[in-house]
Scaffold this motif. Structure first.
Motif, mmCIF file in Angstrom:
data_model
loop_
_atom_site.group_PDB
_atom_site.id
_atom_site.type_symbol
_atom_site.label_atom_id
_atom_site.label_comp_id
_atom_site.label_asym_id
_atom_site.label_seq_id
_atom_site.Cartn_x
_atom_site.Cartn_y
_atom_site.Cartn_z
ATOM 1 N N ASN A 217 42.962 17.589 7.412
ATOM 2 C CA ASN A 217 43.956 17.977 8.393
ATOM 3 C C ASN A 217 44.982 16.857 8.553
ATOM 4 O OD1 ASN A 217 45.227 18.225 11.050
ATOM 5 N ND2 ASN A 217 43.780 19.889 11.387
ATOM 6 N N VAL A 218 46.234 17.220 8.629
ATOM 7 C CA VAL A 218 47.322 16.251 8.758
ATOM 8 C C VAL A 218 47.090 15.318 9.950
ATOM 9 C CG1 VAL A 218 49.788 16.035 9.295
ATOM 10 C CG2 VAL A 218 49.027 17.678 7.593
ATOM 11 N N ASP A 219 46.590 15.846 11.056
ATOM 12 C CA ASP A 219 46.363 15.029 12.260
ATOM 13 C C ASP A 219 45.187 14.074 12.128
ATOM 14 O OD1 ASP A 219 48.492 16.264 13.563
ATOM 15 O OD2 ASP A 219 47.212 17.882 14.303
ATOM 16 N N ASP A 220 44.379 14.239 11.087
ATOM 17 C CA ASP A 220 43.178 13.417 10.907
ATOM 18 C C ASP A 220 43.378 12.215 9.991
ATOM 19 O OD1 ASP A 220 41.699 15.036 12.566
ATOM 20 O OD2 ASP A 220 40.829 16.211 10.940
ATOM 21 N N MET A 221 44.613 12.035 9.473
ATOM 22 C CA MET A 221 44.797 10.968 8.492
ATOM 23 C C MET A 221 45.965 10.052 8.864
ATOM 24 S SD MET A 221 44.496 10.980 4.388
ATOM 25 C CE MET A 221 45.538 12.373 4.042
ATOM 26 N N LEU A 222 45.709 8.773 8.728
ATOM 27 C CA LEU A 222 46.721 7.735 8.863
ATOM 28 C C LEU A 222 47.077 7.256 7.457
ATOM 29 C CD1 LEU A 222 48.292 5.560 10.525
ATOM 30 C CD2 LEU A 222 46.216 4.170 10.380
ATOM 31 N N VAL A 223 48.365 7.137 7.156
ATOM 32 C CA VAL A 223 48.816 6.692 5.839
ATOM 33 C C VAL A 223 49.394 5.281 5.965
ATOM 34 C CG1 VAL A 223 50.404 7.124 3.927
ATOM 35 C CG2 VAL A 223 49.281 9.041 5.068
ATOM 36 N N LEU A 224 48.953 4.407 5.075
ATOM 37 C CA LEU A 224 49.388 3.012 5.032
ATOM 38 C C LEU A 224 50.165 2.736 3.758
ATOM 39 C CD1 LEU A 224 45.950 1.257 5.600
ATOM 40 C CD2 LEU A 224 47.627 1.823 7.364
ATOM 41 N N SER A 225 51.127 1.843 3.873
ATOM 42 C CA SER A 225 51.813 1.333 2.700
ATOM 43 C C SER A 225 52.454 0.007 3.076
ATOM 44 C CB SER A 225 52.883 2.315 2.227
ATOM 45 O OG SER A 225 53.615 1.777 1.150
ATOM 46 N N HIS A 226 52.608 -0.865 2.115
ATOM 47 C CA HIS A 226 53.308 -2.133 2.342
ATOM 48 C C HIS A 226 54.765 -1.894 1.959
ATOM 49 C CE1 HIS A 226 52.965 -6.355 3.352
ATOM 50 N NE2 HIS A 226 53.827 -6.624 2.368
ATOM 51 N N GLY A 227 55.496 -1.271 2.875
ATOM 52 C CA GLY A 227 56.869 -0.828 2.618
ATOM 53 C C GLY A 227 56.928 0.684 2.680
ATOM 54 N N ILE A 228 56.393 1.255 3.736
ATOM 55 C CA ILE A 228 56.238 2.712 3.843
ATOM 56 C C ILE A 228 57.574 3.440 3.763
ATOM 57 C CG2 ILE A 228 56.273 2.852 6.381
ATOM 58 C CD1 ILE A 228 53.719 4.822 4.549
ATOM 59 N N HIS A 229 58.617 2.859 4.309
ATOM 60 C CA HIS A 229 59.906 3.548 4.313
ATOM 61 C C HIS A 229 60.386 3.814 2.880
ATOM 62 C CE1 HIS A 229 63.802 4.880 5.678
ATOM 63 N NE2 HIS A 229 64.376 4.001 4.870
ATOM 64 N N GLN A 230 60.403 2.775 2.045
ATOM 65 C CA GLN A 230 60.868 2.944 0.665
ATOM 66 C C GLN A 230 59.933 3.855 -0.132
ATOM 67 O OE1 GLN A 230 63.779 1.940 -0.558
ATOM 68 N NE2 GLN A 230 63.313 2.926 -2.493
ATOM 69 N N ASP A 231 58.628 3.675 0.031
ATOM 70 C CA ASP A 231 57.679 4.528 -0.695
ATOM 71 C C ASP A 231 57.856 5.990 -0.310
ATOM 72 O OD1 ASP A 231 56.700 2.298 -1.965
ATOM 73 O OD2 ASP A 231 54.826 2.216 -0.842
ATOM 74 N N SER A 232 58.064 6.234 0.974
ATOM 75 C CA SER A 232 58.251 7.603 1.459
ATOM 76 C C SER A 232 59.499 8.239 0.852
ATOM 77 C CB SER A 232 58.339 7.601 2.988
ATOM 78 O OG SER A 232 58.538 8.895 3.473
ATOM 79 N N ILE A 233 60.578 7.473 0.768
ATOM 80 C CA ILE A 233 61.824 7.986 0.173
ATOM 81 C C ILE A 233 61.608 8.345 -1.286
ATOM 82 C CG2 ILE A 233 64.147 7.300 -0.583
ATOM 83 C CD1 ILE A 233 64.320 5.669 2.059
ATOM 84 N N ILE A 234 61.010 7.434 -2.052
ATOM 85 C CA ILE A 234 60.781 7.690 -3.482
ATOM 86 C C ILE A 234 59.877 8.900 -3.675
ATOM 87 C CG2 ILE A 234 59.739 6.747 -5.603
ATOM 88 C CD1 ILE A 234 62.466 5.509 -4.862
ATOM 89 N N LEU A 235 58.813 8.983 -2.885
ATOM 90 C CA LEU A 235 57.901 10.128 -2.999
ATOM 91 C C LEU A 235 58.633 11.431 -2.695
ATOM 92 C CD1 LEU A 235 54.776 8.510 -1.361
ATOM 93 C CD2 LEU A 235 54.865 9.432 -3.697
ATOM 94 N N LYS A 236 59.378 11.443 -1.619
ATOM 95 C CA LYS A 236 60.088 12.665 -1.210
ATOM 96 C C LYS A 236 61.105 13.093 -2.271
ATOM 97 C CE LYS A 236 61.565 14.486 3.097
ATOM 98 N NZ LYS A 236 61.945 14.163 4.456
ATOM 99 N N GLU A 237 61.856 12.124 -2.815
ATOM 100 C CA GLU A 237 62.849 12.438 -3.847
ATOM 101 C C GLU A 237 62.207 12.992 -5.111
ATOM 102 O OE1 GLU A 237 65.088 8.844 -4.415
ATOM 103 O OE2 GLU A 237 66.323 9.203 -2.628
ATOM 104 N N ASN A 238 60.914 12.758 -5.271
ATOM 105 C CA ASN A 238 60.206 13.226 -6.460
ATOM 106 C C ASN A 238 59.223 14.352 -6.157
ATOM 107 O OD1 ASN A 238 60.826 11.352 -8.982
ATOM 108 N ND2 ASN A 238 60.963 10.109 -7.140
ATOM 109 N N GLY A 239 59.408 15.006 -5.013
ATOM 110 C CA GLY A 239 58.639 16.200 -4.701
ATOM 111 C C GLY A 239 57.286 15.981 -4.053
ATOM 112 N N PHE A 240 56.988 14.745 -3.655
ATOM 113 C CA PHE A 240 55.761 14.446 -2.923
ATOM 114 C C PHE A 240 56.191 14.138 -1.490
ATOM 115 C CE2 PHE A 240 54.900 13.358 -7.271
ATOM 116 C CZ PHE A 240 53.558 13.648 -7.475
#
Length: 181
Positions: free
Chosen positions: A93-116
């Motif tokens: 469930n989306v509400d059950d998970m915390l996502v971590l990254s060392h630079g989450i903003h940039q990783d999120s942009i790259i993932l989104k631009e590539n369909g993730f």
């Protein structure tokens, strides 16, 4: 792997990292930890996918060791990667998970631009958390921080290894933060 993650409130924690070349996603690495006791988490899923591309710049090849030949031999199509990703996060469930990254903003942009997408999950950036806990703005690379804490980074500039390194850093930062309270 089992980690002590102090004061976390989610049943699952995902650490994710990407390697890319000019906004082209080359590798996605992620590890999901599941809470098994009050503050203990155990690895329950892992994801490490390389995506096929025609060319990778020489700079990125030197930086990540991801070569054109490697992607040709081991890379998968975007369709295969997306299907694998759906299987990887399926049932949590989306509400059950915390996502971590060392630079989450940039990783999120790259993932989104590539369909993730990881935007639907609550997320924390260990880079920003490091600024806050360490009370400084310099020497905050994943490698620098881990070495400062006596942890030798595993396979730098590899998305899967860096997702593991991010989990280790998160554990230390949580501990440091709880000691300051």
């Amino acid at each position: 792997m089992i980690l002590y993650l102090k004061e976390t409130n989610k049943p699952y924690i995902m650490s994710i990292d990407v390697e890319y070349d000019r906004d082209k996603l080359l590798q996605v690495g992620a590890i999901i930890m599941q809470r098994i006791d009050n503050e203990l988490y155990q690895t329950c899923r892992s994801f490490n996918v390389y995506l096929k591309h025609d060319t990778v710049s020489q700079f990125v090849q030197d930086y990540t060791n991801i070569t054109n030949e490697f992607l040709y031999e081991y890379g998968v199509s975007f369709a295969e990667a997306h299907e694998s990703w759906k299987d990887f996060v399926n049932g949590i469930n989306v509400d059950d998970m915390l996502v971590l990254s060392h630079g989450i903003h940039q990783d999120s942009i790259i993932l989104k631009e590539n369909g993730f997408s990881i935007d639907e999950y609550e997320h924390w950036c260990t880079y920003n958390m490091s600024k806050w806990v360490m009370e400084r703005d310099t020497h905050l690379t994943l490698s620098d921080l881990l070495k400062e804490f006596g942890i030798i980074p595993v396979g730098e500039h590899n998305a899967y290894a860096d997702s593991l390194n991010t989990l280790l850093l998160f554990s230390v930062l949580l501990k440091l933060d709880s000691e300051e309270k």
